[in-house]
Design a protein around this motif. Structure first.
Motif, short mmCIF file in Angstrom:
data_model
loop_
_atom_site.label_atom_id
_atom_site.label_comp_id
_atom_site.label_asym_id
_atom_site.label_seq_id
_atom_site.Cartn_x
_atom_site.Cartn_y
_atom_site.Cartn_z
N PHE A 187 0.61 -1.35 0.16
CA PHE A 187 0.57 0.08 -0.06
C PHE A 187 0.85 1.48 0.00
O PHE A 187 0.81 2.69 -0.33
N TRP A 188 1.97 1.23 0.78
CA TRP A 188 3.00 2.06 0.94
C TRP A 188 3.50 2.44 -0.62
O TRP A 188 3.61 3.52 -1.05
N ALA A 191 0.97 4.58 -2.12
CA ALA A 191 0.22 6.23 -1.91
C ALA A 191 0.94 7.03 -1.99
O ALA A 191 0.97 8.12 -2.14
N LEU A 195 -4.47 9.83 -6.03
CA LEU A 195 -5.03 8.35 -5.38
C LEU A 195 -6.72 8.23 -6.26
O LEU A 195 -6.99 7.32 -6.07
N LEU A 202 -10.27 0.49 -4.43
CA LEU A 202 -9.22 0.86 -3.90
C LEU A 202 -8.92 2.24 -2.76
O LEU A 202 -8.68 2.00 -2.21
N GLN A 203 -9.66 3.23 -3.80
CA GLN A 203 -9.89 4.14 -3.34
C GLN A 203 -10.17 4.51 -1.77
O GLN A 203 -9.58 5.27 -0.12
N MET A 206 -7.70 3.27 1.18
CA MET A 206 -6.55 3.63 1.54
C MET A 206 -6.87 4.76 2.26
O MET A 206 -5.97 5.66 2.72
N ALA A 210 -7.11 0.70 5.76
CA ALA A 210 -5.53 0.98 5.44
C ALA A 210 -5.22 2.50 4.92
O ALA A 210 -5.11 2.64 3.68
N LEU A 212 -3.16 4.50 3.36
CA LEU A 212 -1.95 5.67 3.76
C LEU A 212 -2.61 6.68 2.75
O LEU A 212 -1.04 7.67 2.97
N ALA A 213 -3.24 6.74 2.11
CA ALA A 213 -3.74 7.74 1.46
C ALA A 213 -3.36 9.38 2.10
O ALA A 213 -3.33 10.51 2.14
#
Length: 266
Positions: A187-188, A191, A195, A202-203, A206, A210, A212-213
């Motif tokens: 995910f990093w 990021a 986005l 997925l947006q 994140m 998760a 990381l956005a």
């Protein structure tokens, strides 16, 4: 309980002294990291020079996104990555038991006895790229907007440190936890890009489970006045609150894992 204003500098000094025993190797490590990221960012810039933009972001904006992403990561990871990546080994070998009886907060001891100065190369590159990109983007800078940008950065770094703390703490219960870093870095990697180029599920992921956005895209988009999927006008407030919120979750997870730790013998 030990006096932290005395103990923390002593822990940091001892660790830095051990790492600077071989300065040549340390500097080569910094240079290799610098070169690796610089090459990757150069490749991205060449792609954007060819196609013009990525998800509506032009090169100076992407450069700000990349530099913010790297700087926030470096600040947060210097306090957490190597330290908590070693938690699995500490639990397996039984050395975690000795740390638990020290007259200082366990988290504080782990973090500051292993403060990672190896991210110096990351930080230099990130600051250089950020200094250039900030002069190229269409933002009117004031004392207030500058302070807000700094607070975004601190919040993003808090997310990195908090997530890595949670991954390391999980070893206290599961013993094995380092495989979770592979998920984190997956995910990093995503990021560092806008986005809005990713599909909606997925947006959403994140921005929630998760988050990381929030380590680059949301704060930089808010700074540039760009629309943020699913957040819109809440983007600025969310970028500020994400770090403290994830930190509170990490604190609760850390305490739960400590309470359920049964020692090397299981």
């Amino acid at each position: 309980m030990a006096r932290l204003h005395v103990v923390i500098p002593a822990l940091v000094h001892a660790f830095i002294k051990s790492k600077t025993e071989y300065p040549g190797a340390m500097v080569l490590g910094w240079l290799s990291q610098f070169a690796s990221y610089a090459a990757m960012y150069t490749a991205i810039s060449l792609i954007l020079a060819r196609f013009g933009s990525l998800g509506g972001w032009v090169w100076p904006e992407i450069a700000l996104l990349l530099s913010f992403h790297l700087l926030a990561y470096s600040l947060g990871a210097s306090l957490s990555f190597v330290q908590f990546r070693e938690m699995e080994e500490k639990v397996r070998m039984g050395t975690m038991d000795a740390i638990l009886v020290k007259p200082i907060s366990t988290w504080t001891y782990i973090v500051f006895s292993g403060l990672n100065i190896g991210y110096a190369g990351h930080i230099v590159l990130a600051l250089g790229l950020m200094a250039w990109s900030l002069t190229q983007v269409d933002v009117t800078w004031t004392a207030q907007s500058g302070l807000l940008f700094f607070c975004y950065l601190i919040s993003a770094a808090m997310i990195i440190a908090a997530v890595m703390t949670m991954i390391g703490a999980t070893a206290l219960v599961w013993v094995k936890s380092n495989h979770l870093y592979q998920i984190f870095f997956g995910f990093w990697e995503l990021a560092r890009y806008p986005l809005n180029i990713f599909p909606l599920p997925l947006q959403l992921l994140m921005l929630t489970f998760a988050p990381l956005a929030f380590i680059a895209y949301v704060p930089v988009a808010a700074t540039l006045g760009k629309p943020v999927p699913l957040l819109d006008d809440l983007a600025s407030a969310a970028a500020l609150l994400a770090g403290p919120l994830v930190t509170l979750i990490a604190m609760a997870h850390w305490r739960w894992c400590l309470r359920n730790y049964q020692g090397a013998g299981g």
